[in-house]
Design a protein around this motif. Structure first.
Motif, short mmCIF file in Angstrom:
data_model
loop_
_atom_site.label_atom_id
_atom_site.label_comp_id
_atom_site.label_asym_id
_atom_site.label_seq_id
_atom_site.Cartn_x
_atom_site.Cartn_y
_atom_site.Cartn_z
N THR A 55 -25.53 -3.03 50.39
CA THR A 55 -25.29 -2.57 49.02
C THR A 55 -24.80 -1.14 49.09
O THR A 55 -25.46 -0.28 49.65
N ARG A 57 -24.57 1.36 47.14
CA ARG A 57 -25.19 2.46 46.40
C ARG A 57 -26.03 3.38 47.29
O ARG A 57 -26.08 4.59 47.06
N ASN A 239 -26.75 -9.47 41.96
CA ASN A 239 -26.07 -8.18 42.13
C ASN A 239 -24.59 -8.40 42.42
O ASN A 239 -24.12 -9.52 42.63
N ASP A 263 -25.32 -3.48 39.49
CA ASP A 263 -25.15 -2.26 40.30
C ASP A 263 -23.86 -1.52 40.02
O ASP A 263 -23.68 -0.40 40.50
N GLU A 265 -20.94 -1.79 41.22
CA GLU A 265 -20.20 -1.45 42.44
C GLU A 265 -18.71 -1.43 42.13
O GLU A 265 -18.22 -2.15 41.25
#
Length: 366
Positions: A55, A57, A239, A263, A265
């Motif tokens: 991920t 983040r 996600n 999220d 992204e």
């Protein structure tokens, strides 16, 4: 589900993420320190353990934001950092390394919230204060900072229903690709989504994607085989990373159905622009990171942090701890400009590069 005594709602979060922050170190086995050795800093050392790097983040936002805020609050503090690379055993080893290094406070985003319990106990036995970040770890932690995760699941579910429109009927087949069951947040997202979706649509296939796009793609392929590509009316992905794998399968089967994520992204937002994904959830990282850093420094200096952690949360092992729970915002093509772009999560140039320029223009972003 964990009972939360009070929900803290963040309205329009005007987050200005400073892109002058230090570049992220490479995730994995190697630990790094954001400043000189602990001994030269008088023992003012804070450990930071993040769970994985699949991920985006964690390395791009959480790590540099937390480090920068700690340094702004405590110029003579050092930060020792390591990423577990999605390996709970590695994270347990990293806790022991932090104990050996003599950190005074440990910020932990657990890869496995139950498996980390004994490691947290070991740290606390050595006098280390532990702050659970983003995921609620089991064990004797001092504080917890995250989002209102069940509410996020509700937002995801509602975004899917909104996108399905009149196709959202009790007989409409929906596929759910949930997060890793070792992550307590995944259970909260799942529960929140079910609260909204159950009875409105038919959950015809539900499996964990383990927060991995490859696993999510495998599960989505199985769902298509089981249900038939013409019989799937929507997909919930917990996600954006997994939504990427799901999107590839949908495209490969010539399917265009609503697909949610989480999220915000960059790749997820770009899929939203092109119509390959319907929605994501924007969780502002700066408020979470800044509050965690503030609590960590307060614990290091023996100060009261209850003005930051103004509610409580109860872990699966029964510990009730001071907590801060932050709100989130659904993002669709209609409000990308007024959310993630406005708050500086990404620049227009980043979002609208190359093949996505035309889609940005069509969406009124540039």
């Amino acid at each position: 589900m964990n009972a939360m005594t009070r929900r803290i709602a963040i309205g329009s979060v005007a987050v200005s993420i400073a892109f002058t922050m230090a570049a992220c170190g490479k995730a994995g086995d190697k630990s790094s320190s954001s400043s000189d050795s602990t001994s030269s800093k008088g023992g003012k050392s804070i450990g930071l353990l993040l769970p994985e790097n699949a991920t985006t983040r964690y390395e791009k936002f959480d790590k540099p934001l937390i480090e920068a805020k700690i340094k702004s609050l405590c110029s003579d503090c050092s930060v020792e950092y390591a990423n577990a690379g999605a390996d709970p055993q590695k994270q347990a080893q990293q806790v022991q390394t932090m104990i050996t290094k003599g950190v005074k406070v440990l910020i932990v985003d657990p890869q496995d919230s139950a498996a980390i319990k004994s490691s947290i106990q070991s740290a606390v036995d050595k006098g280390i204060k532990v702050v659970a970040y983003d995921r609620l770890a089991q064990g004797p932690i001092s504080a917890y900072v995250s989002y209102d995760n069940e509410k996020i699941g509700e937002l995801q579910g509602q975004a899917l229903l909104d996108a399905m429109g009149s196709a959202a009927t009790p007989s409409a087949n929906v596929v759910m690709i949930d997060g890793d069951p070792a992550d307590p947040n995944a259970a909260m997202f799942k529960a929140g989504a079910h609260k909204v979706l159950d009875g409105k649509v038919k959950i015809a296939y539900e499996q964990s994607g383990l927060w991995k796009d490859t696993v999510a793609a495998q599960k989505m392929t199985a769902a298509v085989t089981q249900l038939g590509k013409g019989n799937i009316k929507g997909v919930y992905s917990a996600n954006d990373g997994m939504a990427g794998g799901v999107s590839t399968v949908l495209k490969g089967n010539g399917m265009t159905v609503p697909l949610t994520g989480q999220d915000a992204e960059l790749a997820g937002l770009q899929r939203i622009l092109t119509g390959a994904q319907t929605a994501t959830i924007y969780k502002p990282y700066a408020p979470e990171a800044n509050a965690t850093a503030e609590i960590a420094v307060d614990l290091l200096e023996g100060k009261d942090f209850k003005s930051v952690a103004t509610t409580t949360a109860t872990s699966a092992s029964g510990e009730t701890v001071p907590a801060l729970l932050i709100g989130a915002t659904p993002v669709t093509k209609a409000n990308i400009k007024d959310t993630v772009i406005k708050d500086g999560l990404y620049t227009t140039a980043q979002l609208c590069s190359g093949e996505f320029a035309a889609a940005c223009t069509a969406a009124g972003i540039q």
